[in-house]
Scaffold this active site. Structure first.
Site, PDB file in Angstrom:
ATOM      1  CE  LYS A   1      13.519   5.617  14.675  1.00 34.55           C
ATOM      2  NZ  LYS A   1      14.175   5.663  13.370  1.00 34.55           N
TER       3      LYS A   1
ATOM      4  CB  THR B   1      16.114   6.399  -2.253  1.00 35.99           C
ATOM      5  OG1 THR B   1      14.757   6.704  -1.920  1.00 35.99           O
ATOM      6  CG2 THR B   1      16.487   7.043  -3.569  1.00 35.99           C
TER       7      THR B   1
ATOM      8  CG  ASN C   1      12.808  11.904  -5.112  1.00 34.94           C
ATOM      9  OD1 ASN C   1      11.584  11.946  -5.257  1.00 34.94           O
ATOM     10  ND2 ASN C   1      13.366  11.457  -4.015  1.00 34.94           N
TER      11      ASN C   1
ATOM     12  CB  CYS D   1      13.976  12.950  -0.413  1.00 36.99           C
ATOM     13  SG  CYS D   1      13.292  11.948   0.909  1.00 36.99           S
TER      14      CYS D   1
END
Ligand code: UGA
Length: 468
Positions: free
Chosen positions: A35, A120, A227, A279
């Site tokens: 990556k 998170t 959320n 999420c």
């Protein structure tokens, strides 16, 4: 300022790029060698508006990529942790990557550092990071741990980062809070937006966001609660949509009726086949576990999850009732991404619906403007892939809309009718109106609205009441 962002996923890469855009010198670190090589070579691993442009602007200048955490940490005062916190088998967030990174930071830190939780994480993770730093021999005065949750959405991640509603900083010391204020200064005073070449401010965005200083625990809870609240809005409207169908009401009228109350608002009240993505499903599950572990009863979150899950089976039931049987039917699917504007297919409701249809023996031909390659890694050759909406629909028994891509609204519906074998459309995202479909000669089934069938040049709307 010199800073490090650990993790080059959605949040890490966007944060690193935007921090460079607002003037900082940023090293984005990841242990994924491939990556980092792709990023260094000019590749952009994710489909996100403005990202490519900003990467080209800063790569090799204020933004560099590295696999070496040690060198990056030594050169930075502020270190953002933006690694993944995937769901574990119990639904709790797996914090092993966060722990490993915290330990590595502690081992190579030299001088005062602010460690910022961007991932998170469940409430009280801040204390665990702090404890880890001390275990690894760091003095209390040598570091602070700050919780600074991110609220960016995929598809508009760059503008969400650069023009946020609020910046939450959960810190235990004034020194750390002040440093964080400096990090975001060009966003807080609106000066970034005035720069030449700045990413344009979205119309509704705030020019000067709120800077809210809280305790670390409050900041961590703010992220999960935000959320979960948005997911709850979606499940709420979906439950109301199901009531509308049985009562003969129209969810779009109801949405407008309740959403225009400013206390409620119309955002995140779009009924459909439910929420997906990396999420909401994960965070609702993690928040449920947090509540359970803290001994607090929060059954509402179970219901939010359950309604979302059922929404997909209810849609498949609708397909069955529109087509009589599913086995052997050729179905054209528009949309594979978990929402519009992204190539991300993680926890995509569209993919879940496709899997259920395949189990019932359907043949699927799908088209998505961006997510086909990613969908192939999940669905492989169990379905066929088309290069545009009309070729997907060629000879199909019905057309299914499963992702809310705005570009589907530009479809030539009369042409669509000509290519379909039967003029049947099932819209899992309520993108169209019955009038639009019927005037093109297409029967239309959506969510929370009465079916509008076209039979031999006449439009037949289902009776006002009756079973779904
Ligand atoms: C979500 C939050 O919106 C961000 O604020 C947060 O930062 C992010 O999660 C995160 O925690 O990283 P995202 O997952 O990118 O962002 O997507 P959303 O735009 O929130 O959509 C989530 C799902 O809800 C999609 O599947 C979408 O189709 C669905 N949705 C959304 C509905 O079904 N109805 C709606 O009215 C709105």
């Amino acid at each position: 300022m010199r800073m490090t962002v650990v993790g080059s996923g959605y949040v890490g890469l966007v944060a690193a790029t935007c921090l460079a855009e607002i003037g900082h010198h940023v090293v984005c670190v990841d242990n994924d060698i491939e990556k980092i090589a792709t990023l260094e070579a000019g590749g952009t691993p994710i489909h996100e508006l403005y990202l490519q442009e900003l990467l080209s602007r800063h790569r090799g200048g204020r933004l560099t990529f590295s696999t070496s955490l040690e060198a990056a940490v030594r050169n930075s005062t502020v270190i953002f942790i933006a690694v993944g916190t995937p769901a574990s088998a119990t639904g709790a967030a797996d914090l092993s990557y966060v722990e490993t990174v915290a330990r590595s930071i502690a081992q190579c830190a030299d001088g005062y550092k602010v460690i910022v939780e961007k991932s998170t994480v469940p409430v009280r993770t801040n204390e665990l990071v702090h404890r880890t730093m001390v275990q690894e021999g760091r003095e209390w005065s040598e570091f602070d741990v700050v919780s600074n949750p991110e609220f960016l959405r995929e598809g508009s991640a760059v503008t969400d980062f650069l023009y946020p509603d609020r910046i939450i900083v959960g810190a235990n010391t004034d020194r750390a809070a002040r440093l964080m204020r400096d990090v975001y200064a060009p966003l807080l005073d609106g000066s970034y937006a005035q720069q030449s070449g700045a990413v344009p401010k979205p119309e509704k965005a705030r020019l000067e966001p709120l800077f809210l200083e809280t305790s670390p625990q409050s900041a961590e809870l703010i992220k999960h609660a935000s959320n979960a609240f948005l997911a709850m809005k979606i499940s709420f409207i979906n439950a109301v949509a199901n009531l509308c169908e049985t009562a003969g009401a129209d969810i779009e009228q109801v949405r407008k009726g309740i959403g225009t109350d400013r206390r409620i608002g119309t955002d995140f009240l779009h009924a459909g086949i439910g929420y997906g993505g990396s999420c909401f499903p994960k965070d609702v599950a993690a928040f449920r576990t947090v509540a359970r572990d803290l001994g607090v009863s929060f059954g509402l979150l179970d219901e939010v999850h359950k309604i979302n899950d059922e929404q997909r089976s209810l849609f498949v039931k609708k397909v069955r009732s529109a087509l009589w049987t599913i086995k052997g039917k050729r179905l054209a699917v528009l949309g594979l991404a978990f929402k519009c504007g992204t190539d991300d297919v993680r926890e995509s409701a569209a993919i879940e619906v496709i899997k259920m249809l395949l189990e019932e023996g359907a043949q699927i031909v799908a088209y998505d403007p961006a997510a086909t390659e990613r969908a192939k890694t999940i669905l492989g050759d169990s379905i066929s892939y088309a290069s545009d909406a009309y070729s997907a629909a060629e000879g199909a028994d019905a057309l299914l809309i499963l992702t809310e891509w705005r570009e589907f609204l530009q479809l030539d519906l009369k042409r669509m009718k000509k290519v379909l074998r039967y003029p049947v459309v099932l819209d899992g995202r309520n993108l169209f109106t019955a009038k639009q479909m019927n005037s093109a000669g297409l029967s239309y089934y959506s969510v929370g609205r009465r079916p509008a069938e076209v039979t031999a040049n006449t439009v037949r709307t289902a009776p006002r009441t009756g079973a779904r």
